[in-house]
Design a protein around this motif. Structure first.
Motif, short mmCIF file in Angstrom:
data_model
loop_
_atom_site.label_atom_id
_atom_site.label_comp_id
_atom_site.label_asym_id
_atom_site.label_seq_id
_atom_site.Cartn_x
_atom_site.Cartn_y
_atom_site.Cartn_z
N UNK A 1 0.89 0.47 -9.93
CA UNK A 1 -0.49 0.73 -10.36
C UNK A 1 -1.33 -0.47 -9.91
N UNK A 2 -1.95 -0.34 -8.75
CA UNK A 2 -2.77 -1.41 -8.19
C UNK A 2 -4.24 -1.02 -8.32
N UNK A 3 -5.08 -1.97 -8.71
CA UNK A 3 -6.51 -1.71 -8.77
C UNK A 3 -7.04 -1.45 -7.36
N UNK A 4 -7.74 -0.33 -7.15
CA UNK A 4 -8.25 -0.03 -5.80
C UNK A 4 -9.21 -1.11 -5.31
N UNK A 5 -9.29 -1.27 -4.00
CA UNK A 5 -10.19 -2.25 -3.39
C UNK A 5 -10.61 -1.75 -2.02
N UNK A 6 -11.85 -2.05 -1.63
CA UNK A 6 -12.34 -1.69 -0.29
C UNK A 6 -12.12 -2.82 0.71
N UNK A 7 -11.51 -3.95 0.28
CA UNK A 7 -11.31 -5.09 1.17
C UNK A 7 -10.36 -4.73 2.31
N UNK A 8 -10.71 -5.23 3.52
CA UNK A 8 -9.90 -4.99 4.71
C UNK A 8 -9.59 -6.33 5.39
N UNK A 9 -8.55 -6.34 6.18
CA UNK A 9 -8.18 -7.56 6.89
C UNK A 9 -9.32 -8.00 7.81
N UNK A 10 -9.61 -9.28 7.81
CA UNK A 10 -10.69 -9.82 8.64
C UNK A 10 -10.18 -10.16 10.04
N UNK A 11 -8.92 -10.53 10.11
CA UNK A 11 -8.26 -10.84 11.38
C UNK A 11 -6.91 -10.13 11.40
N UNK A 12 -6.29 -10.09 12.56
CA UNK A 12 -4.92 -9.58 12.64
C UNK A 12 -3.99 -10.58 11.94
N UNK A 13 -3.04 -10.06 11.17
CA UNK A 13 -2.11 -10.91 10.43
C UNK A 13 -0.69 -10.42 10.70
N UNK A 14 0.27 -11.35 10.63
CA UNK A 14 1.65 -10.96 10.92
C UNK A 14 2.64 -11.89 10.22
N UNK A 15 3.88 -11.40 10.06
CA UNK A 15 4.97 -12.14 9.45
C UNK A 15 6.23 -11.88 10.27
N UNK A 16 7.11 -12.87 10.42
CA UNK A 16 8.32 -12.68 11.22
C UNK A 16 9.36 -11.84 10.49
N UNK A 17 10.28 -11.28 11.26
CA UNK A 17 11.39 -10.53 10.68
C UNK A 17 12.15 -11.42 9.70
N UNK A 18 12.59 -10.82 8.60
CA UNK A 18 13.32 -11.56 7.58
C UNK A 18 12.46 -12.06 6.44
N UNK A 19 11.13 -12.00 6.60
CA UNK A 19 10.24 -12.43 5.52
C UNK A 19 10.43 -11.51 4.31
N UNK A 20 10.60 -12.07 3.09
CA UNK A 20 10.74 -11.21 1.91
C UNK A 20 9.53 -10.28 1.75
N UNK A 21 9.80 -9.04 1.43
CA UNK A 21 8.73 -8.06 1.25
C UNK A 21 7.74 -8.56 0.20
N UNK A 22 8.23 -9.21 -0.86
CA UNK A 22 7.35 -9.70 -1.92
C UNK A 22 6.42 -10.79 -1.40
N UNK A 23 6.90 -11.63 -0.48
CA UNK A 23 6.05 -12.69 0.08
C UNK A 23 4.87 -12.08 0.83
N UNK A 24 5.12 -11.06 1.65
CA UNK A 24 4.04 -10.42 2.39
C UNK A 24 3.05 -9.78 1.42
N UNK A 25 3.57 -9.10 0.41
CA UNK A 25 2.71 -8.45 -0.57
C UNK A 25 1.80 -9.47 -1.26
N UNK A 26 2.38 -10.58 -1.72
CA UNK A 26 1.58 -11.57 -2.44
C UNK A 26 0.62 -12.31 -1.52
#
Length: 358
Positions: free
Chosen positions: A156-181
């Motif tokens: 249950x996440x509060x909706x938001x209209x915010x969008x990425x301002x730049x392209x963002x990326x994470x390397x393979x092996x990054x914990x899913x929780x880290x990317x989410x946070x």
């Protein structure tokens, strides 16, 4: 069910109930043989909740038949009855973490199960491929997809209209929780947590001073707090300016957020000190100027007000990490740590935190 009568003169009884769930959080049955355990929560950990569960399995009675500690989960609930009125307070959905210890003795088998809350599922899940989002991608939608693709459906996440301002990326092996946070921080949301019902939640960050008070710990005829408590104050390394800059990206200028303490009533302000003491955070993720400005203000608030920590012991209450309370000293404070023994007669402890006014 661990049960006992509590404070008989007050007509109060209490128990802890442990229910066995599938790995989809579907109820299976009450877990028999539970004799105790403990829970602890810390707002400064990525996986905030953990603890242990202890069971006694008598000889000749297979209480654990069909239990798969590698897949099943447990829901822990505090049940109280006060003058005939029943209350149930859920304390979370947990899964086994690490090795389950089983020891035989003449009367049967003793079992100790280490527990963690459901955010550990996303923390343990390192993504198998490089993960990237393009410019102008909806952030909350990306977080929801990361949760669902991690095999989880209850959020249950509060909706938001915010969008990425730049392209963002994470390397393979990054914990899913880290990317989410990381994504949630970029839009000024709280880190993902699993609530008392086992639902993943996040919402816009609210300054502690603005949160609604959930409990009053001040003394009185109906006090639920032990009379002993103590405060500790940390006032070292107090800045009066905070500068936050976003990550650089080709063709996109970084955003800069600056917050300054110019309040002459504050002992740490420029007006009182006559000099700037600056802290800088580079490479922050923020989707807009408003977000990076708010992040700088929040960082200054959190770092330029000396933290006061106050541990209190009290009856089991339906409080969660981040809840605002009135402390025994009458101050507006926030719950940052909790510890509970799964014993009906036991008090629980909470560590409260407040900040001096800037």
């Amino acid at each position: 069910m661990i049960s006992a009568e509590l404070w008989g003169a007050s007509g109060r009884r209490a128990a802890w109930r442990v229910d066995l769930l599938t790995n989809k959080d579907v109820y299976r049955r009450q877990l028999d043989g539970v004799t105790g355990g403990s829970l602890d929560f810390n707002a400064f950990r990525a996986v905030a909740g953990g603890g242990t569960l202890t069971l006694e399995v008598p000889s000749g009675r297979d209480f654990l038949q069909g239990v798969d500690w590698l897949a099943d989960r447990v829901a822990i609930t505090y049940v109280a009855e006060v003058h005939g009125q029943r209350f149930e307070v859920p304390w979370g959905v947990f899964l086994a973490s690490g090795e389950v210890d089983e020891r035989e003795h003449p009367g049967g088998v003793s079992v100790t199960v280490p527990l963690v809350d459901k955010t550990a599922i996303l923390q343990d899940d390192g993504i198998r491929d490089h993960y990237a989002l393009p410019v102008n991608w909806p952030v909350v939608g990306a977080v929801e997809a990361l949760i669902v693709n991690g095999g989880q459906r209850r959020y249950a996440l509060t909706p938001s209209s915010e969008r990425t301002r730049t392209a963002v990326s994470w390397p393979a092996g990054t914990p899913r929780l880290t990317i989410i946070n990381d994504l949630l921080a970029a839009i000024g949301y709280t880190p993902l947590r699993a609530d008392a019902e086992g639902v993943y939640r996040s919402e816009p960050y609210i300054d502690p001073d603005q949160r609604t008070v959930q409990w009053d710990f001040r003394g009185g005829a109906y006090s639920v707090t032990a009379p002993e408590w103590s405060e500790s104050l940390s006032a070292s390394g107090i800045p009066n300016r905070y500068v936050v800059t976003t990550q650089e990206s080709e063709g996109v200028q970084p955003l800069v957020g600056v917050a300054e303490n110019n309040n002459p009533a504050s002992a740490y302000s420029y007006a009182r000190r006559g000099r700037w003491i600056t802290q800088v955070e580079d490479g922050a993720d923020a989707t807009s100027q408003a977000v990076v400005d708010d992040l700088a203000r929040r960082k200054l608030r959190d770092s330029s007000r000396p933290a006061v920590r106050l541990p209190v012991e009290h009856l089991v209450l339906p409080l969660t990490l981040g809840d605002a309370v009135l402390s025994p000293t009458g101050h507006h404070m926030v719950v940052v740590e909790q510890a509970i023994k799964l014993e009906p007669m036991a008090m629980m402890s909470s560590t409260l935190r407040r900040f001096e006014v800037v």
